[in-house]
Design a protein around this motif. Structure first.
Motif, PDB file in Angstrom:
ATOM      1  N   ALA A   1      -5.145   4.140   2.481  1.00 57.67           N
ATOM      2  CA  ALA A   1      -6.100   3.165   1.943  1.00 57.67           C
ATOM      3  C   ALA A   1      -7.477   3.813   1.803  1.00 57.67           C
ATOM      4  O   ALA A   1      -7.873   4.641   2.629  1.00 57.67           O
TER       5      ALA A   1
ATOM      6  N   LYS B   1       0.923   4.073  -2.960  1.00 53.70           N
ATOM      7  CA  LYS B   1       0.564   5.478  -2.721  1.00 53.70           C
ATOM      8  C   LYS B   1       1.732   6.412  -3.018  1.00 53.70           C
ATOM      9  O   LYS B   1       1.534   7.544  -3.431  1.00 53.70           O
TER      10      LYS B   1
ATOM     11  N   SER C   1      -3.385   1.195   7.886  1.00 58.11           N
ATOM     12  CA  SER C   1      -3.724   1.206   6.461  1.00 58.11           C
ATOM     13  C   SER C   1      -4.435   2.494   6.075  1.00 58.11           C
ATOM     14  O   SER C   1      -4.122   3.107   5.054  1.00 58.11           O
TER      15      SER C   1
ATOM     16  N   GLU D   1      -6.628   4.199  -6.037  1.00 53.03           N
ATOM     17  CA  GLU D   1      -7.239   3.917  -4.736  1.00 53.03           C
ATOM     18  C   GLU D   1      -6.993   2.464  -4.368  1.00 53.03           C
ATOM     19  O   GLU D   1      -6.985   1.589  -5.248  1.00 53.03           O
ATOM     20  N   VAL D   2      -6.817   2.193  -3.078  1.00 53.19           N
ATOM     21  CA  VAL D   2      -6.504   0.845  -2.604  1.00 53.19           C
ATOM     22  C   VAL D   2      -7.516   0.425  -1.548  1.00 53.19           C
ATOM     23  O   VAL D   2      -7.764   1.152  -0.590  1.00 53.19           O
TER      24      VAL D   2
ATOM     25  N   LEU E   1      -8.059  -2.608   1.055  1.00 50.02           N
ATOM     26  CA  LEU E   1      -7.374  -3.741   1.676  1.00 50.02           C
ATOM     27  C   LEU E   1      -8.375  -4.771   2.156  1.00 50.02           C
ATOM     28  O   LEU E   1      -9.433  -4.421   2.689  1.00 50.02           O
TER      29      LEU E   1
ATOM     30  N   PHE F   1     -10.908  -0.662   4.201  1.00 50.37           N
ATOM     31  CA  PHE F   1     -10.327  -1.854   4.822  1.00 50.37           C
ATOM     32  C   PHE F   1     -11.497  -2.780   5.114  1.00 50.37           C
ATOM     33  O   PHE F   1     -12.403  -2.409   5.853  1.00 50.37           O
TER      34      PHE F   1
ATOM     35  N   LEU G   1       0.832  -1.209   0.000  1.00 51.10           N
ATOM     36  CA  LEU G   1       0.000   0.000   0.000  1.00 51.10           C
ATOM     37  C   LEU G   1       0.865   1.258   0.000  1.00 51.10           C
ATOM     38  O   LEU G   1       0.646   2.173  -0.799  1.00 51.10           O
TER      39      LEU G   1
END
Length: 130
Positions: A98, A70, A93, A77-78, A80, A101, A66
């Motif tokens: 993030a 970034k 995160s 966009e992430v 998790l 999550f 992550l």
């Protein structure tokens, strides 16, 4: 919203293939990578709006991946995913950038909505020819 491309980074091949099929049926284009290093390589050569990232993987863990995403691709966009409800990991995160999550196994409908939300806030544009 059309033309959503996501990168699914998860070392559990069975989980990845099932989730990829479910998301594909909902109009999301899914590319998979088996670990963090492979996922980061894909991000260097292809465009994705959203990365779905497993927290627990051999080699680089989700938080390390992550942070790298970034740093190199701030507009991606992430989201998790983790099998363990660990508040410290969730907070770390979110602090690292993030988008969300979620616990595994994530409800496909809820995950799809979060992917759409993440894609809207991503500044990565995917244009398809034709």
């Amino acid at each position: 919203m059309k033309n959503i491309r996501i990168l699914l980074i998860d070392d559990e091949e069975g989980f990845s293939s099932v989730l990829a099929k479910r998301l594909s049926r909902r109009g999301v284009e899914v590319v998979t990578a088996a670990d963090g290093a492979a996922g980061l390589l894909r991000l260097e050569i292809e465009l994705f709006q959203v990365v779905i990232l497993d927290m627990q993987m051999p080699g680089m863990n989700g938080l390390q991946v992550l942070k790298t995403i970034k740093n190199r691709h701030p507009n991606v966009e992430v989201i998790l995913l983790t099998g363990n409800a660990d508040m410290d990991s969730a907070l770390a995160s979110m602090n690292a950038g993030a988008f969300d999550f979620m616990l595994k196994p994530a409800n496909t409908e809820i995950l799809t909505h979060r992917i759409y939300d993440a894609a809207k806030s991503s500044n990565v544009c995917i244009h398809k020819a034709g």
